[in-house]
Design an enzyme around this catalytic site. Structure first.
Site, PDB file in Angstrom:
ATOM      1  N   SER A  68       0.824  -1.209   0.000  1.00 46.48           N
ATOM      2  CA  SER A  68       0.000   0.000   0.000  1.00 46.48           C
ATOM      3  C   SER A  68       0.862   1.264   0.000  1.00 46.48           C
ATOM      4  O   SER A  68       2.017   1.260   0.434  1.00 46.48           O
ATOM      5  CB  SER A  68      -0.915   0.016   1.223  1.00 46.48           C
ATOM      6  OG  SER A  68      -1.712  -1.146   1.233  1.00 46.48           O
TER       7      SER A  68
HETATM    8  N1  SAM Z   1      -0.333  -4.910   4.156  1.00 50.21           N
HETATM    9  C1  SAM Z   1       0.292  -5.239   2.917  1.00 50.21           C
HETATM   10  C2  SAM Z   1       1.658  -4.648   2.783  1.00 50.21           C
HETATM   11  O1  SAM Z   1       2.074  -3.885   3.650  1.00 50.21           O
HETATM   12  O2  SAM Z   1       2.313  -4.992   1.796  1.00 50.21           O
HETATM   13  C3  SAM Z   1      -0.534  -4.850   1.727  1.00 50.21           C
HETATM   14  C4  SAM Z   1      -1.610  -5.780   1.511  1.00 50.21           C
HETATM   15  S1  SAM Z   1      -2.321  -5.888  -0.071  1.00 50.21           S
HETATM   16  C5  SAM Z   1      -2.978  -4.286  -0.331  1.00 50.21           C
HETATM   17  C6  SAM Z   1      -3.710  -6.891   0.431  1.00 50.21           C
HETATM   18  C7  SAM Z   1      -3.345  -8.296   0.779  1.00 50.21           C
HETATM   19  O3  SAM Z   1      -4.499  -8.933   1.320  1.00 50.21           O
HETATM   20  C8  SAM Z   1      -2.935  -9.128  -0.421  1.00 50.21           C
HETATM   21  O4  SAM Z   1      -1.663  -9.661  -0.218  1.00 50.21           O
HETATM   22  C9  SAM Z   1      -4.004 -10.217  -0.497  1.00 50.21           C
HETATM   23  O5  SAM Z   1      -3.526 -11.461  -0.962  1.00 50.21           O
HETATM   24  C10 SAM Z   1      -4.457 -10.281   0.938  1.00 50.21           C
HETATM   25  N2  SAM Z   1      -5.771 -10.877   1.170  1.00 50.21           N
HETATM   26  C11 SAM Z   1      -6.915 -10.727   0.471  1.00 50.21           C
HETATM   27  N3  SAM Z   1      -7.918 -11.435   1.035  1.00 50.21           N
HETATM   28  C12 SAM Z   1      -7.386 -12.047   2.125  1.00 50.21           C
HETATM   29  C13 SAM Z   1      -7.908 -12.901   3.142  1.00 50.21           C
HETATM   30  N4  SAM Z   1      -9.178 -13.297   3.170  1.00 50.21           N
HETATM   31  N5  SAM Z   1      -7.087 -13.337   4.100  1.00 50.21           N
HETATM   32  C14 SAM Z   1      -5.784 -12.964   4.123  1.00 50.21           C
HETATM   33  N6  SAM Z   1      -5.222 -12.153   3.197  1.00 50.21           N
HETATM   34  C15 SAM Z   1      -6.021 -11.690   2.218  1.00 50.21           C
END
Ligand code: SAM
Length: 221
Positions: A68
């Site tokens: 992000s």
């Molecule tokens: N916090 C992260 C960082 O600092 O890099 C950014 C996260 S990215 C915007 C969103 C993440 O949420 C993705 O890696 C995606 O695979 C994960 N995601 C989506 N649905 C999910 C779920 N139900 N459980 C766990 N992770 C999930």
């Protein structure tokens, strides 16, 4: 893998990021600003994109996911009002960057990622940078982490169709949940507070754009 030698250059870039992207946009929490200055964001970015690390936006990290924008990470961390003794849950580890930012400020961060490859990479970086207070798990984070609940704070790093009930129920009284919720393409950043009586209140804090939260209490796919 980790470019520790040119740390002065990266530190200069982080100082500019904190001044221009965070303070000027109204981030005030000193612990959050210090944490954003301390965490080497470039270590969480794929090597071929490292030169863009401190730009004012998200970057691809593989599996169609993103790290992000720095401002959004700082804003969400500030909304959690983290304290040194807190136990915090993050849904959506991704690169691991937001978990590391939180880990600087709280006792323990529990973080769940649905893509095993991203979780493995993040864990490698946590180890290399000695983040011993981050505990990772692969799976569907929409159901939270019941064995470790309740939490002082929960941060969801992906966009949900609605605020996941299971996550609300895993907040301590006085706890806070920060979650983008709404349409698939665009969400409202929501702050859910749990009162001392166990009840919930919700506040809408403006539009954001996140990759989808996929799972039982998220999007179907
Ligand atoms: N916090 C992260 C960082 O600092 O890099 C950014 C996260 S990215 C915007 C969103 C993440 O949420 C993705 O890696 C995606 O695979 C994960 N995601 C989506 N649905 C999910 C779920 N139900 N459980 C766990 N992770 C999930």
């Amino acid at each position: 893998m980790f470019d520790f030698n040119s740390s002065d250059k990266w530190l200069r870039e982080r100082r500019l990021m904190v001044e221009n992207q965070l303070k000027l946009r109204g981030i005030k929490n000193e612990a959050v600003l210090q944490s954003m200055l301390a965490v080497p964001r470039h270590c969480f970015v794929p090597a071929n994109l490292q030169k863009y690390t401190y730009l004012d936006g998200p970057l691809p990290i593989g599996e169609g996911q993103t790290i992000s924008q720095p401002y959004i990470v700082a804003l969400m961390a500030e909304l959690l009002e983290p304290s040194p003794g807190d136990r915090v849950l993050e849904i959506g580890t991704g690169s691991g960057y937001a978990a590391a930012v939180l880990a600087q400020m709280v006792a323990t961060v529990y973080t769940i990622e649905r893509h095993a490859s991203l979780a493995a990479k993040a864990q490698e970086v946590f180890q290399a940078l000695n983040y011993g207070n981050i505990i990772t798990r692969v799976g569907d984070g929409t159901k939270g982490w019941p064995e470790e609940a309740p939490f002082d704070g929960i941060l969801v790093s992906a966009g949900a169709p609605a605020v996941p009930k299971s996550l609300c129920n895993q907040l301590k009284p006085g706890g806070r949940l920060v979650v983008p919720a709404g349409e698939r393409q665009c969400q409202e950043l929501m702050l859910v507070r749990r009162g001392e009586d166990g009840g919930f209140s919700e506040e809408k804090l403006g539009e954001v754009v996140f990759v989808p939260l996929i799972g039982e209490e998220g999007w179907y796919r």
